[in-house]
Design an enzyme around this catalytic site. Structure first.
Site, PDB file in Angstrom:
ATOM      1  N   GLY A  97       6.081   9.850  10.328  1.00 42.67           N
ATOM      2  CA  GLY A  97       5.482   9.111   9.224  1.00 42.67           C
ATOM      3  C   GLY A  97       3.796   9.318   9.267  1.00 42.67           C
ATOM      4  N   VAL A 141      11.186   5.046   5.074  1.00 40.64           N
ATOM      5  CA  VAL A 141       9.927   5.355   5.919  1.00 40.64           C
ATOM      6  C   VAL A 141       9.424   3.973   6.584  1.00 40.64           C
ATOM      7  CG1 VAL A 141       9.477   7.547   4.719  1.00 40.64           C
ATOM      8  CG2 VAL A 141       8.594   5.320   3.765  1.00 40.64           C
ATOM      9  N   ALA A 142      10.137   3.084   6.604  1.00 41.25           N
ATOM     10  CA  ALA A 142       9.763   1.744   6.953  1.00 41.25           C
ATOM     11  C   ALA A 142      10.219   1.291   8.343  1.00 41.25           C
ATOM     12  CB  ALA A 142      10.105   0.463   5.929  1.00 41.25           C
ATOM     13  N   ARG A 143      10.874   0.558   8.398  1.00 40.27           N
ATOM     14  CA  ARG A 143      11.595   0.427  10.029  1.00 40.27           C
ATOM     15  C   ARG A 143      13.409   0.517   9.774  1.00 40.27           C
ATOM     16  NH1 ARG A 143       7.413   1.572  11.501  1.00 40.27           N
ATOM     17  NH2 ARG A 143       5.961   0.321  12.652  1.00 40.27           N
ATOM     18  N   SER A 203       9.021  -6.620  -5.519  1.00 41.81           N
ATOM     19  CA  SER A 203       7.993  -6.884  -4.466  1.00 41.81           C
ATOM     20  C   SER A 203       8.158  -8.468  -4.769  1.00 41.81           C
ATOM     21  CB  SER A 203       6.902  -6.163  -4.586  1.00 41.81           C
ATOM     22  OG  SER A 203       6.126  -6.899  -5.715  1.00 41.81           O
ATOM     23  N   ARG A 204       7.596  -9.005  -3.465  1.00 42.32           N
ATOM     24  CA  ARG A 204       7.539 -10.484  -3.328  1.00 42.32           C
ATOM     25  C   ARG A 204       6.562 -10.810  -4.350  1.00 42.32           C
ATOM     26  NH1 ARG A 204       6.377 -11.209   2.902  1.00 42.32           N
ATOM     27  NH2 ARG A 204       4.899  -9.717   2.480  1.00 42.32           N
ATOM     28  N   ARG A 227       0.575  -1.251  -0.036  1.00 44.38           N
ATOM     29  CA  ARG A 227       0.098   0.228  -0.070  1.00 44.38           C
ATOM     30  C   ARG A 227       0.924   1.372  -0.126  1.00 44.38           C
ATOM     31  NH1 ARG A 227      -1.873  -2.977   3.911  1.00 44.38           N
ATOM     32  NH2 ARG A 227      -3.673  -4.098   3.755  1.00 44.38           N
ATOM     33  N   ILE A 228       1.845   1.455   0.954  1.00 45.82           N
ATOM     34  CA  ILE A 228       2.747   2.370   0.996  1.00 45.82           C
ATOM     35  C   ILE A 228       3.607   2.694  -0.143  1.00 45.82           C
ATOM     36  CG2 ILE A 228       4.575   3.738   2.422  1.00 45.82           C
ATOM     37  CD1 ILE A 228       3.127   2.378   5.070  1.00 45.82           C
ATOM     38  N   HIS A 260      10.503  10.062  13.350  1.00 40.40           N
ATOM     39  CA  HIS A 260       9.248   9.137  13.031  1.00 40.40           C
ATOM     40  C   HIS A 260       8.037   9.670  12.868  1.00 40.40           C
ATOM     41  CE1 HIS A 260       8.260   4.436  13.255  1.00 40.40           C
ATOM     42  NE2 HIS A 260       7.439   5.212  12.739  1.00 40.40           N
ATOM     43  N   GLU A 292      15.752   2.898  17.458  1.00 42.73           N
ATOM     44  CA  GLU A 292      15.037   3.999  17.863  1.00 42.73           C
ATOM     45  C   GLU A 292      14.677   4.324  19.570  1.00 42.73           C
ATOM     46  OE1 GLU A 292      12.232   4.056  14.333  1.00 42.73           O
ATOM     47  OE2 GLU A 292      11.031   5.401  15.379  1.00 42.73           O
TER      48      GLU A 292
HETATM   49  C1  8YV Z   1       3.130   4.920  13.499  1.00 44.96           C
HETATM   50  C2  8YV Z   1       4.201   3.442  11.779  1.00 44.96           C
HETATM   51  O1  8YV Z   1       2.852   5.985  13.692  1.00 44.96           O
HETATM   52  O2  8YV Z   1       2.027   2.742  11.436  1.00 44.96           O
HETATM   53  C3  8YV Z   1       3.329   2.354  11.465  1.00 44.96           C
HETATM   54  O3  8YV Z   1       3.688   1.242  11.330  1.00 44.96           O
HETATM   55  O4  8YV Z   1       5.372   3.251  11.692  1.00 44.96           O
HETATM   56  C4  8YV Z   1       3.894   4.736  12.138  1.00 44.96           C
HETATM   57  O5  8YV Z   1       3.913   5.794  11.313  1.00 44.96           O
HETATM   58  C5  8YV Z   1       3.904   4.175  14.417  1.00 44.96           C
HETATM   59  O6  8YV Z   1       4.751   3.393  14.326  1.00 44.96           O
HETATM   60  C6  8YV Z   1       2.930   3.446  15.445  1.00 44.96           C
HETATM   61  O7  8YV Z   1       3.065   1.991  14.768  1.00 44.96           O
END
Ligand code: 8YV
Length: 317
Positions: free
Chosen positions: A286, A235-237, A178-179, A157-158, A284, A266
């Protein structure tokens, strides 16, 4: 009545609805839950809303053999902090908030792309430091994004929301890995490998879920494959990127820049990263907009309401 624990304060509209519909306790702290708090949550509540940093590991579930809890309704789409298999074995369902976070996260990716490519952080620091000597034709030249090529790592989606913005807003060529193959309503080429993608693009955007399968997916090899003028956006992890390898690549100027919203440990951001001009660092952000956080909170409560009504959960992971 369902006993619900919210692990963080939330926007007022969400807290009000939670209190109106459930027997709700709201934890007053903004820090991750301790192991003791997580054990109490599993033992004493029917539903718990964890979020980023609340490490519901197999060990935590193991300490509560007969949990009262039947649902972990995660606030956020990413649930890499929850051991979902261990939750399932304990009879606890896990839900998340897909959809609610998509556009806001894609917007932050665009902001990081622009900030990194056009050196916005560096320019802002220059002005604030009183060091701007005035405009001239070759001052702080960055990379013009229009017509460039973007590489999307993870076309979920993102990833798709980022790709759409790049294609329709910036006339960029879109490539991705992508997978699974995707049916998309805009032109995009699926690459055979991550390294091939990295080598072919001006901006590489990471949009895969976190967790053991994607840990250090972006390693020294992928960074080395990138073009010297290219930028990396995450913007992931944080742990999807080998942060030490990224720092080495930025320090050596092997890539032009990076835009990061997330970090490997983090909220710790390495001093070496903070010392670099060619990196844009966000805390963070996002989904950090009131209506987005309300939407996420309402989605959490919709899942709790379904549990209460004995209906299928709308957003199981
Ligand atoms: C959240 C995010 O605000 O939705 C997610 O997975 O990374 C964020 O933008 C936060 O991490 C809570 O999960």
């Amino acid at each position: 009545m369902i006993r619900l624990l919210l692990s963080r304060p939330l926007p007022a509209a969400v807290e009000d609805r939670a209190r109106a519909e459930f027997d709700t306790e709201i934890r007053a702290l903004n820090t991750p839950m301790s192991a003791d708090e997580m054990r109490r949550a599993l033992a004493e509540f029917d539903a718990v809303m964890p979020t980023l940093g609340d490490a519901f590991s197999a060990e935590v579930f193991g300490h509560v053999p007969r949990p009262r809890c039947r649902l972990l309704a995660n606030f956020g789409v990413g649930y890499d902090h929850i051991d979902v298999d261990a939750a399932r074995s304990a009879g606890i369902a896990v839900t998340n908030t897909p959809g609610a976070v998509t556009d806001a996260t894609a917007d932050i990716a665009m902001m990081l792309m622009l900030m990194s490519a056009r050196r916005a952080g560096e320019g802002e620091r220059l002005v604030r430091a009183g060091g701007w000597a005035g405009w001239h034709p070759t001052q702080m030249l960055g990379m013009h994004l229009t017509d460039r090529t973007v590489g999307i790592v993870g076309m979920g989606r993102i990833g798709q929301a980022v790709a759409r913005r790049c294609h329709f807003g910036f006339a960029m060529e879109v490539r991705y890995v992508s997978r699974s193959a995707k049916t998309l309503d805009f032109p995009a080429n699926r690459e055979g490998s991550l390294t091939a993608l990295a080598a072919a693009v001006d901006v590489l955007v990471i949009a895969v879920p976190g967790g053991p399968e994607t840990r250090h997916l972006i390693d020294a090899g992928v960074l080395a494959a990138m073009q010297p003028g290219a930028h990396l956006v995450n913007v992931a992890r944080g742990d999807v990127v080998d942060e030490a390898a990224l720092i080495a690549a930025l320090e050596a100027g092997r890539i032009a820049g990076a835009g990061l919203d997330v970090y490997e440990h983090e909220p710790e951001v390495p001093a070496a990263l903070r010392a670099l001009e060619n990196v844009t660092l966000l805390p963070h952000l996002g989904t950090a907009a009131l209506d987005v956080r309300e939407g996420m909170g309402m989605m959490v409560l919709d899942n709790v309401a379904a549990l209460a009504a004995g209906q299928p959960l709308p957003n199981p992971v």
